[in-house]
Scaffold this motif. Structure first.
Motif, PDB file in Angstrom:
ATOM      1  N   LEU A  20       0.986  -1.121   0.029  1.00  0.00           N
ATOM      2  CA  LEU A  20       0.001   0.055   0.060  1.00  0.00           C
ATOM      3  C   LEU A  20       0.737   1.124  -0.130  1.00  0.00           C
ATOM      4  CD1 LEU A  20      -2.828   1.121   0.200  1.00  0.00           C
ATOM      5  CD2 LEU A  20      -2.591   1.022   2.658  1.00  0.00           C
ATOM      6  N   GLY A  21       0.648   2.235  -0.993  1.00  0.00           N
ATOM      7  CA  GLY A  21       1.374   3.395  -1.080  1.00  0.00           C
ATOM      8  C   GLY A  21       2.740   3.298  -1.515  1.00  0.00           C
ATOM      9  N   HIS A  22       3.136   2.072  -1.937  1.00  0.00           N
ATOM     10  CA  HIS A  22       4.220   1.869  -2.693  1.00  0.00           C
ATOM     11  C   HIS A  22       4.442   2.306  -4.200  1.00  0.00           C
ATOM     12  CE1 HIS A  22       5.929  -1.582   0.222  1.00  0.00           C
ATOM     13  NE2 HIS A  22       5.578  -0.114   1.002  1.00  0.00           N
ATOM     14  N   LYS A  23       5.327   2.701  -4.608  1.00  0.00           N
ATOM     15  CA  LYS A  23       5.572   3.211  -6.155  1.00  0.00           C
ATOM     16  C   LYS A  23       5.722   1.978  -7.029  1.00  0.00           C
ATOM     17  CE  LYS A  23       7.970   6.278  -9.261  1.00  0.00           C
ATOM     18  NZ  LYS A  23       9.176   7.096  -9.543  1.00  0.00           N
ATOM     19  N   VAL A  24       4.983   1.823  -8.120  1.00  0.00           N
ATOM     20  CA  VAL A  24       4.825   0.641  -8.564  1.00  0.00           C
ATOM     21  C   VAL A  24       4.934   0.838 -10.243  1.00  0.00           C
ATOM     22  CG1 VAL A  24       3.469  -1.633  -9.461  1.00  0.00           C
ATOM     23  CG2 VAL A  24       3.452  -0.761  -7.104  1.00  0.00           C
ATOM     24  N   SER A  25       5.581   0.048 -10.890  1.00  0.00           N
ATOM     25  CA  SER A  25       5.733   0.191 -12.269  1.00  0.00           C
ATOM     26  C   SER A  25       5.563  -0.992 -13.005  1.00  0.00           C
ATOM     27  CB  SER A  25       7.135   0.994 -12.642  1.00  0.00           C
ATOM     28  OG  SER A  25       8.176   0.233 -12.416  1.00  0.00           O
ATOM     29  N   GLU A  26       5.473  -0.762 -14.465  1.00  0.00           N
ATOM     30  CA  GLU A  26       5.214  -1.879 -15.133  1.00  0.00           C
ATOM     31  C   GLU A  26       6.638  -2.654 -15.195  1.00  0.00           C
ATOM     32  OE1 GLU A  26       3.966  -1.204 -19.246  1.00  0.00           O
ATOM     33  OE2 GLU A  26       2.014  -0.247 -18.646  1.00  0.00           O
TER      34      GLU A  26
END
Length: 562
Positions: free
Chosen positions: A97-103
């Motif tokens: 939760l709240g973490h930076k996520v990318s493809e």
């Protein structure tokens, strides 16, 4: 006839029918397929999202990693904060939760770049270094095999020498026993001859008496004179006291020590022993000693006048201070920059000290030839460290491990080098592999000693006109006997000796008013002249400046030569 399915020159075949030529490819299952077998392959496992592509476009579809938390989910995203692939269900959980996520495909290029850099480092730098280290270990193993072979040969030769000596002793004792036997038998034979003669005389007298007893001629009867009173004194009895062989007591430990013992061996691990070789400058490069070149013309930086009548020795306490000593009972500390006297220490018994050195902890150590001691100065108080019996100390140096190396003479007949840990003797260096003395007996108060950066032990043998260098184990590496032409064309007469960060060996040549520089393998490199007058003692500071104690003018010169 060659099997078309196994021929090395045959085209690729379908993995299912193994007959038709490959046309398609399943990027999901990594399977080669012909067009006819595509349907069969897909229908065999409907749980997978089969990606069928033209064979030329194979492996173009990314295979997403399976999620370890959620079954049957694939990780199509990447959590940058946790640095792990995640599936859509993971993204929605509290854990991310709240973490930076990318493809995940965006993170692939970065990961590939890191892998490629590490691959390049492994391939171009690390692996070649391990190859070099493996080669170095093999070389040292080969050297070790040879040196232990030489050691075994030396022990055998010494044993043969002992056997010859024992044979000589046996022959000598047997000859002495034969001589004793011959002398005693000769004496007894002489007595036997005398007894046999007396017995013959007695027999004649018995026969004579027999004749007279039976005769009627009374004149003959009264003419007989008997010697029986003489024969009543029987000869002395000669008793031979047989010599006995009294064997010397053979006690295993004592005879072993008398024959010779092996110095201790060891294997130590030096984590700084190998350094990474690379074509690029790295932060670690600063910790390795830099390579310095010899100056074409050495320069005199400063000159310090001392009050000695005869100046012999110099030892660096720091880059700002030096200890000096001469042919008297004082040791003086000078400021290098100001040239002023800072401190003076008088030897314990008022004897002339022979050599001085500075320990790793910064204490002054000196040898007292007359008192047969090695002493250390701590807080201006003198403490006896080593007391010798039948030997007199000459040169001394403090090693990189904190041991003391002391050169010593025995009534000017023998010379040896002994390594001490405190006052405990650890190693004795006196003979080469052929049991010949490494060092010449010295009739002068000289036998300077130092340890090189590679742990070689270097001694200036003034009597032989040589610098004698042995390795850490005491095995002779080489003898340097000077270089021609010498500045004054006089014989090489080594006095003081020191080394520098490049493992150069520097020795003062008093006869030729110069300093010789040789490399760690004994090859001559350069002379240092700089107007030197009677150079004796040498030392170098942490910046590789050379200090020369000059006997001729009682001055210490600081010289820059690198």
């Amino acid at each position: 006839m060659m099997d078309p399915r196994t021929s090395a020159q045959d085209v690729m075949r379908c993995d299912l029918c193994e007959t038709a030529v490959v046309q398609m490819y399943c990027d999901t299952c990594l399977v080669n397929l012909c067009k006819a077998c595509v349907g069969e392959h897909v229908s065999d496992d409907l749980s997978k999202p089969h990606k069928i592509v033209d064979f030329r476009d194979r492996k173009s579809t990314p295979l997403y990693p399976s999620c370890k938390t959620h079954d049957k989910e694939h990780c199509t995203m990447y959590c940058n904060q946790c640095d792990i692939p995640v599936c859509p269900t993971c993204i929605g959980s509290d854990k991310h939760l709240g973490h930076k996520v990318s493809e995940i495909l965006k993170a692939v290029d970065g990961k590939k770049n890191i892998i490629m850099k590490e691959q390049t480092e492994l391939n171009d730098t690390i692996y070649p270094n391990y190859q070099d280290i493996a080669s170095d270990v093999q070389i040292r193993m080969s050297q070790l095999q040879k040196e232990y072979g030489d050691l075994s040969t030396a022990i055998t030769k010494h044993g043969e020498a002992w056997h010859r000596e024992i044979d000589n002793i046996v022959q000598k004792l047997k000859a002495e026993a034969d001589e004793m036997k011959s002398s005693q038998l000769q004496t007894l034979q002489k007595q036997l001859d005398e007894i046999n003669k007396t017995m013959s005389d007695i027999k004649e007298e018995i026969d004579s008496m027999e004749t007279v007893i039976d005769t009627n001629d009374l004149s003959k009867l009264f003419s007989v004179t008997s010697n029986v009173h003489t024969y009543r004194n029987l000869p002395h009895k000669i008793i031979a006291a047989l010599s006995k062989f009294i064997p010397g007591k053979i006690q295993g430990e004592e005879i072993s020590k008398l024959f010779g013992v092996l110095s201790s061996s060891s294997l130590t691990s030096d984590k700084h022993g190998y350094s990474m070789k690379t074509t690029q400058k790295s932060p670690e490069a600063g910790s390795s000693p830099s390579v310095k070149q010899l100056l074409d013309e050495p320069e005199t930086v400063t000159t310090i006048d001392t009050g000695y009548k005869e100046l012999y020795n110099v030892a660096c306490l720091s880059d700002e201070e030096i200890w000096t000593s001469g042919r008297d009972n004082t040791m003086e500390l000078y400021s290098i920059n100001q040239g002023s006297l800072l401190k003076s220490i008088t030897t314990k018994l008022g004897n002339k000290q022979l050599n001085i050195a500075v320990t790793k902890s910064g204490d002054l150590v000196y040898t007292d030839f007359d008192d047969r001691t090695v002493n250390i100065v701590k807080n201006e108080k003198i403490e006896e460290v080593i007391r010798l019996q039948n030997w007199r100390p000459k040169g001394v140096c403090s090693t990189s491990s904190g041991d003391l190396l002391v050169s010593m003479d025995s009534d000017y007949k023998q010379t040896k080098v002994v390594r001490y840990s405190g006052s405990t003797e650890k190693q004795t260096i006196q003979f080469d592999d052929k049991f010949k003395p490494l060092y010449s007996p010295s009739f002068r108060f000289l036998r300077n000693i130092t340890e090189n950066r590679n742990l070689d032990i270097c001694v200036s043998d003034d009597t032989a006109g040589a610098v004698v260098v042995v390795n850490q184990a005491g095995k002779l590496r080489f003898r340097y006997t000077g270089h021609t032409p010498a500045p004054k064309n006089k014989p090489f007469y080594p006095r003081g000796i020191t080394t520098d960060s490049q493992s150069h060996i520097l020795t003062a040549d008093n006869n030729n008013n110069c300093v010789h520089i040789i490399d760690q393998d004994g090859q001559f490199l350069r002379y240092i002249n700089c107007g030197l007058i009677g150079p004796y003692g040498l030392c170098t500071d942490t910046n590789d400046n050379l200090f020369v104690a000059q006997w001729g003018n009682k001055q210490v010169k600081k010289i820059k030569y690198l």
